[in-house]
Design an enzyme around this catalytic site. Structure first.
Site, PDB file in Angstrom:
ATOM      1  N   HIS B 127       0.989  -1.194  -0.064  1.00  0.00           N
ATOM      2  CA  HIS B 127      -0.105  -0.031   0.069  1.00  0.00           C
ATOM      3  C   HIS B 127       0.998   1.155   0.033  1.00  0.00           C
ATOM      4  O   HIS B 127       0.380   2.400  -0.209  1.00  0.00           O
ATOM      5  CB  HIS B 127      -0.983   0.058   1.276  1.00  0.00           C
ATOM      6  CG  HIS B 127      -2.041  -0.843   1.145  1.00  0.00           C
ATOM      7  ND1 HIS B 127      -2.750  -1.238   0.162  1.00  0.00           N
ATOM      8  CD2 HIS B 127      -2.088  -2.053   2.411  1.00  0.00           C
ATOM      9  CE1 HIS B 127      -3.527  -2.112   0.506  1.00  0.00           C
ATOM     10  NE2 HIS B 127      -3.250  -2.773   1.680  1.00  0.00           N
ATOM     11  N   ASP B 164      -2.510 -10.870  -2.066  1.00  0.00           N
ATOM     12  CA  ASP B 164      -3.208 -10.210  -0.804  1.00  0.00           C
ATOM     13  C   ASP B 164      -4.826  -9.678  -1.015  1.00  0.00           C
ATOM     14  O   ASP B 164      -5.091  -9.431  -2.142  1.00  0.00           O
ATOM     15  CB  ASP B 164      -2.366  -8.966  -0.290  1.00  0.00           C
ATOM     16  CG  ASP B 164      -2.687  -8.416   0.954  1.00  0.00           C
ATOM     17  OD1 ASP B 164      -2.029  -8.689   1.938  1.00  0.00           O
ATOM     18  OD2 ASP B 164      -3.737  -7.787   1.063  1.00  0.00           O
ATOM     19  N   HIS B 166      -6.230  -7.356  -0.164  1.00  0.00           N
ATOM     20  CA  HIS B 166      -6.326  -5.906  -0.563  1.00  0.00           C
ATOM     21  C   HIS B 166      -5.439  -5.386  -1.661  1.00  0.00           C
ATOM     22  O   HIS B 166      -4.351  -5.932  -1.992  1.00  0.00           O
ATOM     23  CB  HIS B 166      -5.841  -4.893   0.803  1.00  0.00           C
ATOM     24  CG  HIS B 166      -6.477  -5.351   1.909  1.00  0.00           C
ATOM     25  ND1 HIS B 166      -5.866  -6.124   2.789  1.00  0.00           N
ATOM     26  CD2 HIS B 166      -7.615  -5.143   2.400  1.00  0.00           C
ATOM     27  CE1 HIS B 166      -6.525  -6.114   4.021  1.00  0.00           C
ATOM     28  NE2 HIS B 166      -7.942  -5.915   3.659  1.00  0.00           N
ATOM     29  N   ASP B 253      -4.438 -13.049   3.835  1.00  0.00           N
ATOM     30  CA  ASP B 253      -5.852 -12.481   4.308  1.00  0.00           C
ATOM     31  C   ASP B 253      -7.173 -12.732   3.567  1.00  0.00           C
ATOM     32  O   ASP B 253      -8.064 -12.389   3.815  1.00  0.00           O
ATOM     33  CB  ASP B 253      -5.445 -10.841   4.537  1.00  0.00           C
ATOM     34  CG  ASP B 253      -5.150 -10.155   3.725  1.00  0.00           C
ATOM     35  OD1 ASP B 253      -4.677 -10.828   2.674  1.00  0.00           O
ATOM     36  OD2 ASP B 253      -4.641  -9.080   3.844  1.00  0.00           O
TER      37      ASP B 253
END
Lengths: 225, 316
Positions: B127, B164, B166, B253
Site C-alpha cells: 500500500h 493479498d 487488498h 488475508d
C-alpha cells in the site's frame, strides 16, 4: 452541498451571431457538449448542444467531416437558428440534491447556472454531479465498507456511530438502505481504515448482524420460483 | 527439491504497532513456528537481513517522504500519515531491514545461489505510495525489489503477482506507466474492501497501458472464483509478457478464517495459487520467484499457510 461548490466556473460561451460550424469546432476542441449562449453583461439567452448541431447538419458534416463545398452550404447557419431559447437553469444557491432531481426530471446533460438577474455564473453537468457524488460517498479515499443490519427504530445509527467513533475510526460516508425483512434497515458505513477486525468484533458483540454485502445484494434479486 | 531461501530476522518483531493492531509481531512468530513445526527449516537457505542502501529506496519513494518517516519514527511519533500506520522508534530500522532483506533475497536468486525465496518481513509494503504511508505499509518492498532487479541485474521484464486480499495501490501506481513491469492483482472488490482501488478498468496508463491487470472478487467468493480468474486474467497475460522474474506479494488475508476481509479461500486454495505461480516461473523465468509477505492476520491459520507456502516453493 451547493451548486456553486460543484459547478464549472470557467465556462466557454458563444454569441447568437456565431455560426453553427464555429460552435461545432469549439465543442470539438474543448471536448464539451454544451455551450451557453450569452449577450452583453453575460446575460444568458440560450444554450446550444451537440445534439442541436447534429440535428441541424447533414450526417457527414455532423460527424465532423470537412467537405468544403458541403460546409459552404451550411455556413449561413447561426447559433440563434438552432439554440434552445428557454433552457432549464439552476442557481448557485441551489443544492446538489436539487440539481440531481432536476437533471433527472429535465433529461438534460447540463444546466447553465445563473444568478437572479439571469447572468451566467457557471455550468453544472452530469460529470460535475458525478464528481460531487463520489465525494459524498467518500470513495475517493481509501477505506472499507461494512454492512450492518439494524432494527428500524430510532437511535440505532447513533449506537453504531458512537461505537465506531470510540475506536478512533473516521467515516467516509454512511448510507442507509431498506432491508428486505420487515422492520429492518441495512446501514453501510464506509470507514477510512484498513483496520476493521476490532470494530467488526465489537459490533457483533453489541448484537448487530454484520452481513456479507453480496448476500444482501443477492437477496434483493427477484427470486425465480 | 528446489533451493528455497527464507528471510526472517528477529528485528522485524521490534516494529511495535501497539496493543490492538492486527499487523503485529505475533504474525511472524506464527509463520516461523509453522515452518519449523512442519520440519521444513533444515531444507531452507537462511537469508540474512541487512539495511538497504537508501538509493534503492529512492527508486520508489520520494526523499522527503523517507526523511519524514525517519524523523517521525526516531522521534517517537506513534503514527505516520494515517491512524492505520501505528509505529515505534524501531519501525524505521525494521522497515530498512525488510527492504534490505528482500533485495538480498533477490540478489541470491540472480546469482543462482537459490531458486526462489519466501521473505517473512514486517512491515508490509504494497500500500505504500511514493510519498505516503498507507494501510500498515511504509516502504514498498516489492516495488523496490522490481526496480533493483531491473537496474542492478538488467532484468528487462518483471512480473508482479499480488494475491493479498487488498489491492496493492502503491505497487500499481509505481509501475502503471511502465511496460517493463506487469502488475497483476487479485483482491476483494474495492467497493467493499480497502483501499478502494484495483477496479477492472484500471489497466495502466500511457506506455504502461495493458501492463496492469486487476481481478476484483466479490465478497464471499473462494477457491473456485480465484482459480477461474487467475486462469482467465493472469496466465494468458504472463504467457504473452514472459516475465524473467516473478515477484509475489503474498498475503494470507483472503483466507476464510481471516476477519480482515470477507473472502473464503481455503488452505488448498492458497496452495493452488502458489503451484500455478511456480509453473509460470518455470515456464518463463527459469524458476526465479521471489515471494514477499504482505498481510494475513489470522494467527491460528498463519502457521499452516506459511508451511504450505514453503512446501510449494521447495517443490517437496
Amino acid at each position: 452541498m451547493f451548486v456553486s461548490q460543484s459547478m464549472t466556473r470557467k465556462v466557454i460561451t458563444v454569441s447568437k451571431e456565431m455560426t453553427v460550424l464555429e460552435a461545432q469546432a469549439l465543442m470539438y476542441e474543448n471536448s464539451i457538449r454544451h455551450l451557453p449562449v450569452v449577450e452583453a453583461d453575460n446575460l444568458l439567452v440560450g444554450i446550444i448542444t451537440d445534439r442541436d448541431i447534429r440535428s441541424a447538419l447533414p450526417y457527414r458534416l455532423a460527424m465532423g467531416q470537412s467537405d468544403p463545398q458541403e460546409r459552404a452550404k451550411y455556413a449561413h447557419l447561426r447559433v440563434a437558428d438552432v439554440m434552445s431559447v428557454t433552457p432549464a437553469t439552476i442557481m448557485p444557491t441551489h443544492t446538489l440534491q436539487d440539481a440531481l432531481l432536476l437533471i433527472q426530471e429535465k433529461r438534460v446533460g447540463a444546466f447553465p447556472v445563473v444568478d437572479e438577474l439571469g447572468r451566467l455564473k457557471g455550468i453544472i453537468s452530469v460529470r460535475d454531479l458525478l464528481r460531487a457524488f463520489i465525494n459524498v460517498l467518500g470513495i475517493g479515499e481509501p477505506g472499507t465498507l461494512l454492512c450492518i443490519i439494524v432494527e428500524n427504530q430510532v437511535g440505532q445509527l447513533k449506537c453504531i456511530v458512537d461505537a465506531i467513533t470510540e475506536e478512533g475510526i473516521s467515516f467516509g460516508s454512511v448510507l442507509v438502505a431498506r432491508y428486505w425483512e420487515e422492520g429492518k434497515r441495512a446501514v453501510f458505513p464506509y470507514l477510512l481504515t484498513n483496520n476493521v477486525i476490532r470494530i467488526k468484533k465489537k459490533l457483533k458483540d453489541m448484537g448487530y448482524t454484520l452481513l456479507d454485502p453480496m448476500k444482501w445484494y443477492m437477496d434483493q434479486l427477484p427470486k425465480s420460483e | 527439491m528446489k533451493r528455497t531461501g527464507f528471510l526472517y530476522d528477529p528485528r522485524y518483531l521490534l516494529h511495535d504497532t501497539g496493543p490492538y493492531h492486527p499487523e503485529r509481531s505475533e504474525r511472524l512468530e506464527a509463520i516461523v513456528k509453522g515452518i519449523t513445526d512442519a520440519g521444513l527449516m533444515p531444507h531452507l537457505t537462511k537469508i540474512k537481513a541487512r539495511r538497504a542502501d537508501q538509493r534503492w529506496i529512492e527508486t520508489v519513494h520520494a526523499p522527503e517522504y523517507i526523511h519524514r518517516f525517519e524523523e517521525f519514527s526516531l522521534s517517537g511519533r506513534r503514527t505516520l500519515d494515517c491512524d492505520d500506520n501505528q509505529m515505534s522508534p524501531d519501525t524505521w530500522e525494521a522497515a530498512n531491514l525488510a527492504v534490505g532483506g528482500v533485495l538480498e533475497a533477490a540478489r541470491m536468486i540472480m546469482t543462482d545461489e537459490i531458486d526462489n525465496a519466501f521473505c517473512a518481513v514486517r512491515p508490509p509494503g504494497h500500500h505504500a505510495e511514493r510519498g505516503e504511508a498507507m494501510g500498515f505499509c511504509y516502504f514498498n518492498n516489492v516495488a523496490i525489489a522490481a526496480k533493483y532487479l531491473q537496474m542492478e541485474w538488467k532484468v528487462e521484464r518483471v512480473g508482479i503477482v499480488d494475491f493479498d486480499v487488498h489491492h496493492g495501490n502503491g505497487t500499481q501506481h509505481t509501475f502503471e506507466k511502465d511496460a517493463s513491469v506487469f502488475y497483476y492483482s487479485i483482491h476483494q472488490h474495492p467497493s467493499f474492501a480497502y483501499p478502494g482501488t484495483g477496479r477492472e478498468f484500471e489497466l495502466g496508463t500511457e506506455a504502461g497501458y495493458g501492463y496492469t491487470k486487476n481481478s476484483p472478487v466479490l465478497p464471499g467468493q473462494g477457491d473456485e472464483t480465484y482459480q477461474r480468474l487467475i486462469q482467465k486474467d493472469l496466465v494468458p497475460a504472463f504467457q504473452t509478457f514472459e516475465p524473467q522474474v516473478i515477484i509475489v506479494s503474498t498475503g494470507f488475508d483472503a483466507h476464510k478464517d481471516d476477519e480482515m476481509a470477507d473472502m473464503s479461500l481455503s488452505n488448498d486454495g492458497f496452495s493452488w495459487i502458489m503451484r500455478t505461480l511456480m509453473k509460470m516461473a518455470e515456464q518463463h523465468a527459469k524458476g526465479r520467484l521471489l515471494s514477499v509477505l504482505e498481510g494475513g492476520y489470522c494467527l491460528e491459520r498463519l502457521p499452516e499457510l506459511a508451511a504450505d507456502h514453503v512446501k510449494v516453493l521447495l517443490d517437496a
